[in-house]
Design an enzyme around this catalytic site. Structure first.
Site, PDB file in Angstrom:
ATOM      1  CG  ASN A 143      11.198   2.064  10.340  1.00 39.14           C
ATOM      2  OD1 ASN A 143      11.700   2.965  10.855  1.00 39.14           O
ATOM      3  ND2 ASN A 143      10.560   1.736   9.542  1.00 39.14           N
ATOM      4  CE  LYS A 163       7.273   2.941   9.786  1.00 36.47           C
ATOM      5  NZ  LYS A 163       5.952   2.638   9.064  1.00 36.47           N
ATOM      6  CG  HIS A 188      10.049   0.734   5.416  1.00 35.04           C
ATOM      7  ND1 HIS A 188       8.687   1.337   5.040  1.00 35.04           N
ATOM      8  CD2 HIS A 188       9.850   0.185   6.401  1.00 35.04           C
ATOM      9  CE1 HIS A 188       7.843   1.271   5.852  1.00 35.04           C
ATOM     10  NE2 HIS A 188       8.475   0.408   6.914  1.00 35.04           N
ATOM     11  CD  GLU A 211       6.417   3.963   5.849  1.00 38.76           C
ATOM     12  OE1 GLU A 211       7.567   4.278   6.538  1.00 38.76           O
ATOM     13  OE2 GLU A 211       5.259   3.521   6.778  1.00 38.76           O
ATOM     14  CD  GLU A 226       7.437  -3.633   7.648  1.00 43.71           C
ATOM     15  OE1 GLU A 226       7.471  -3.653   8.734  1.00 43.71           O
ATOM     16  OE2 GLU A 226       8.103  -2.723   7.136  1.00 43.71           O
ATOM     17  N   GLY A 238       0.617   0.535   9.864  1.00 42.48           N
ATOM     18  CA  GLY A 238      -0.050   1.943  10.453  1.00 42.48           C
ATOM     19  C   GLY A 238      -1.430   1.744  10.205  1.00 42.48           C
ATOM     20  CB  SER A 268      -0.978  -3.247  12.765  1.00 34.28           C
ATOM     21  OG  SER A 268      -1.118  -2.247  11.622  1.00 34.28           O
TER      22      SER A 268
END
Ligand code: 13P
Length: 253
Positions: free
Chosen positions: A15, A17, A100, A102, A170, A176, A215
């Site tokens: 991904n 992003k 996702h 985010e 996730e 991250g 990660s």
């Protein structure tokens, strides 16, 4: 009885992003070049939508497939700035990430909207990669399995098959951050997700891939990918570099 992960072909999805320009084609070319040996793993790169069509030409004939990072539930219409699953398919995508964290956070996406997007993906012939995961606070309060279970109940479409649905676990706090759950914690959540999938889809649920994301790096991929019911990875930062992405994929064999 839940069967061993060997029945499922691993999938390593990158991904990107909101990263990548046309010049990133060089990195993708390196991935294509290095992917020849990775015949036991499905490889997917999800660049920004602007790059899907151009990249599709670059990966043609290789083991790397392309995906989108989001789609609108509708096929077309008055939705300024949005992109439909049909448009992604038309550009050469074979899959799309939906829900996702985010997007759930930044765009206030609900489980119902995520499910509509997953249905749109199937309508367009794309694999939907539905993301779920708990926040740090939810983990610390012991709510992880409840949160993930609720997200699955609300976000997964009826009538899905192993060919059109992938789930990605996730943990929000692992994305991250360089932090990952313990192997035991990953195993616990993936086991619970598998049970939900089998409950909901019967035999098809056995064949659905459950990816771990958050990660994942070449250095920890082997350990994470060896966990029962981990059928691959959804990789953010490390998917931007061919060497790292291929290293993670090699750990899945
Ligand atoms: P990182 O691999 O950068 O932690 O991102 C994970 C992710 O959000 C993939 O969708």
């Amino acid at each position: 009885m839940v069967m061993a992960g060997a029945i499922r072909r691993p999938l390593v999805a990158g991904n990107w992003k909101m990263n990548g320009l046309k010049a990133s084609a060089a990195e993708l070319a390196a991935m294509v070049q290095g992917s020849g040996d990775l015949t036991a793993v499905d490889l997917l790169v999800c660049p920004p939508a602007t790059l899907v069509a151009g990249f599709a030409e670059l990966v043609a004939g290789s083991a790397i497939l392309l995906g989108g990072q989001d789609c609108h539930p509708d096929a077309s219409g008055a939705h300024t700035g949005d992109i439909s699953a049909e448009m992604l398919a038309d550009a050469g995508a074979r899959a799309v990430i939906v829900g996702h964290s985010e997007r759930r956070t930044n765009h206030r996406e609900t489980d119902g909207l995520v499910r509509a997007k997953a249905l749109a993906a199937r309508r367009a012939g794309l694999i939907a990669i539905v993301c779920v995961g708990e926040t740090r606070q939810q983990r610390e309060s012991g709510a992880t399995l409840n949160v993930v279970g609720g997200q699955l109940d609300g976000s997964l479409p009826d009538g899905a098959s192993a060919a059109d649905l992938v789930v990605a676990y996730e943990p929000v706090w692992a994305i991250g951050s360089g932090l990952t759950p313990t192997v035991a914690d990953v195993a616990e959540v993936h086991r619970a997700i598998r049970a939900k999938l089998v409950d909901r889809y019967d035999a098809a649920g056995q064949g659905m891939r459950i990816l771990y994301g958050g990660s994942v790096k070449p250095g920890n991929a082997k350990e994470l990918m060896a966990v029962p019911d981990v059928d691959g990875a959804l990789v953010g930062g490390a998917s931007l570099k061919a060497a790292d992405f291929l290293g993670i994929a090699a750990a899945c064999r």
